[in-house]
Scaffold this motif. Sequence first.
Motif: not given
Length: 211
Positions: A81-96
């Motif tokens: 599974q890959h969870i992705i969340e955006f901090v702003d339009e050009n930065n994001a975090i995720g867990v894979v």
Amino acid sequence: MSDLSSSLEQRIDRLESIESIRQLAGKYSLSLDMRDIDAHVGLFAPDVRVGGGKSGRAHLKAWVDSTLRDQFTGTSHHLGQHIIEFVDENNAIGVVYSKNEHETGREWVLMQMLYWDDYQRIDGVWYFRRRLPCYWYASDINSAPIGDMKMRWPGREPYTGTFHDLFPSWQSFWQHRPNSDELPEVATPAPLEQFLRTMRGDTPAPKIRVR
């Protein structure tokens, strides 16, 4: 109409960004397993921090090349599974999640781990800014990783991985047993784009032992 158009463009951009970030994780595994180190380091920001005060893809290539030659004959990384969340339009975090196989010496080592990722879009392209690998176990295929010290590489003393260390819920769950005579309190669900950060809270990154 302009507001609706802008909203639609933002939503399309978000979907395209999510797909681009998911592709990063797959490209990371393929390039690593096939030993295409140039393709591999090209997935990271040009000024990626490597450690020891070093930065840049050339230093990352030298480190990856040395690690793979010295430790593994072959590897195979299988993504979950890959969870992705955006901090702003050009930065994001995720867990894979990743389950990996390694040929190392005379042993075939299986591993379960997750990556905490930071992604950044630079000149319209998404890259890894940082990958934090958190390991649960590594053990020869003929030896189940039961008990403590689940990181069991050949030729070194076993040690504990950091699979649960980013998330305070793990220790809290085992330290606090609810009163069975009362219904437990239920926290308010995390806001949109805040699931991972709510789970992690202010937990600092653990010190990672790569092998």
